[in-house]
Motif scaffolding. Sequence first.
Motif, PDB file in Angstrom:
ATOM      1  N   UNK A 272       6.321   7.719   2.255  1.00 63.38           N
ATOM      2  CA  UNK A 272       7.567   8.448   2.565  1.00 63.38           C
ATOM      3  C   UNK A 272       7.388   9.952   2.453  1.00 63.38           C
ATOM      4  N   UNK A 273       6.430  10.385   1.655  1.00 62.15           N
ATOM      5  CA  UNK A 273       6.212  11.826   1.478  1.00 62.15           C
ATOM      6  C   UNK A 273       5.563  12.458   2.708  1.00 62.15           C
TER       7      UNK A 273
ATOM      8  N   UNK B 224       0.825  -1.214   0.000  1.00 60.49           N
ATOM      9  CA  UNK B 224       0.000   0.000   0.000  1.00 60.49           C
ATOM     10  C   UNK B 224       0.861   1.267   0.000  1.00 60.49           C
ATOM     11  N   UNK B 225       2.148   1.108   0.242  1.00 60.02           N
ATOM     12  CA  UNK B 225       3.062   2.261   0.224  1.00 60.02           C
ATOM     13  C   UNK B 225       3.050   2.977  -1.115  1.00 60.02           C
ATOM     14  N   UNK B 226       2.857   2.184  -2.179  1.00 58.84           N
ATOM     15  CA  UNK B 226       3.178   2.675  -3.521  1.00 58.84           C
ATOM     16  C   UNK B 226       1.977   3.151  -4.330  1.00 58.84           C
ATOM     17  N   UNK B 227       0.765   2.779  -3.893  1.00 55.45           N
ATOM     18  CA  UNK B 227      -0.387   3.150  -4.727  1.00 55.45           C
ATOM     19  C   UNK B 227      -1.625   3.564  -3.937  1.00 55.45           C
ATOM     20  N   UNK B 228      -1.575   3.518  -2.619  1.00 58.27           N
ATOM     21  CA  UNK B 228      -2.807   3.783  -1.859  1.00 58.27           C
ATOM     22  C   UNK B 228      -2.903   5.272  -1.488  1.00 58.27           C
ATOM     23  N   UNK B 229      -3.536   6.031  -2.373  1.00 56.82           N
ATOM     24  CA  UNK B 229      -3.701   7.470  -2.121  1.00 56.82           C
ATOM     25  C   UNK B 229      -4.562   7.687  -0.877  1.00 56.82           C
ATOM     26  N   UNK B 230      -5.526   6.790  -0.647  1.00 58.07           N
ATOM     27  CA  UNK B 230      -6.397   6.940   0.536  1.00 58.07           C
ATOM     28  C   UNK B 230      -5.595   6.796   1.831  1.00 58.07           C
ATOM     29  N   UNK B 231      -4.617   5.907   1.853  1.00 62.50           N
ATOM     30  CA  UNK B 231      -3.761   5.778   3.041  1.00 62.50           C
ATOM     31  C   UNK B 231      -2.887   7.028   3.184  1.00 62.50           C
TER      32      UNK B 231
ATOM     33  N   UNK C 130       6.040  10.716   5.887  1.00 56.51           N
ATOM     34  CA  UNK C 130       6.728  10.122   7.042  1.00 56.51           C
ATOM     35  C   UNK C 130       7.747  11.099   7.622  1.00 56.51           C
ATOM     36  N   UNK C 131       7.879  11.069   8.941  1.00 59.58           N
ATOM     37  CA  UNK C 131       8.917  11.834   9.623  1.00 59.58           C
ATOM     38  C   UNK C 131      10.255  11.111   9.468  1.00 59.58           C
ATOM     39  N   UNK C 132      10.211   9.774   9.570  1.00 56.25           N
ATOM     40  CA  UNK C 132      11.399   8.915   9.525  1.00 56.25           C
ATOM     41  C   UNK C 132      11.087   7.727   8.625  1.00 56.25           C
ATOM     42  N   UNK C 133      12.063   7.296   7.836  1.00 57.26           N
ATOM     43  CA  UNK C 133      11.917   6.082   7.014  1.00 57.26           C
ATOM     44  C   UNK C 133      13.057   5.135   7.362  1.00 57.26           C
TER      45      UNK C 133
END
Length: 113
Positions: free
Chosen positions: A78-79, A39-46, A81-84
């Motif tokens: 990641x856009x 879901x990191x890569x395509x879930x705009x709702x998340x 997130x505070x930390x990755x």
Amino acid sequence: MAGELPVRFLQTNGEEALINWVHEAIDEAAGIVINPAGLSFQAVSLYDALKMFPGPIFEVHISNIHRREPIYHHSLVSKVATVVIAGLGARGYEVAVAEMVRMLTDKSEKTAK
Ligand SMILES: O=C1C[C@@](O)(C(=O)O)C[C@@H](O)[C@@H]1O
């Protein structure tokens, strides 16, 4: 518990359940540690739900997503997130929780968020 702080844990493969959890966290949690997996890569709702969270967000990936195929290189999470943390294996969760506790309890800490 993580030190003095209570921890709530959710394992789900469901996008809706995860988004509901983030909405609950907006009202009830001080920080979020999340492995959003695919879901990191395509879930705009998340992504939209996480954008509304006012506290620190730690994104954890067991693998180093940047060593994988190009579709894994652009995490929406990641856009916001505070930390990755990526590539530390399961130890990434331990590091994330320990650092989150430090960030939330160290009064002098100023998060980037
Ligand atoms: O499901 C996963 C696991 C993962 O988030 C990780 O923890 O390394 C990396 C993602 O690319 C993948 O979709």
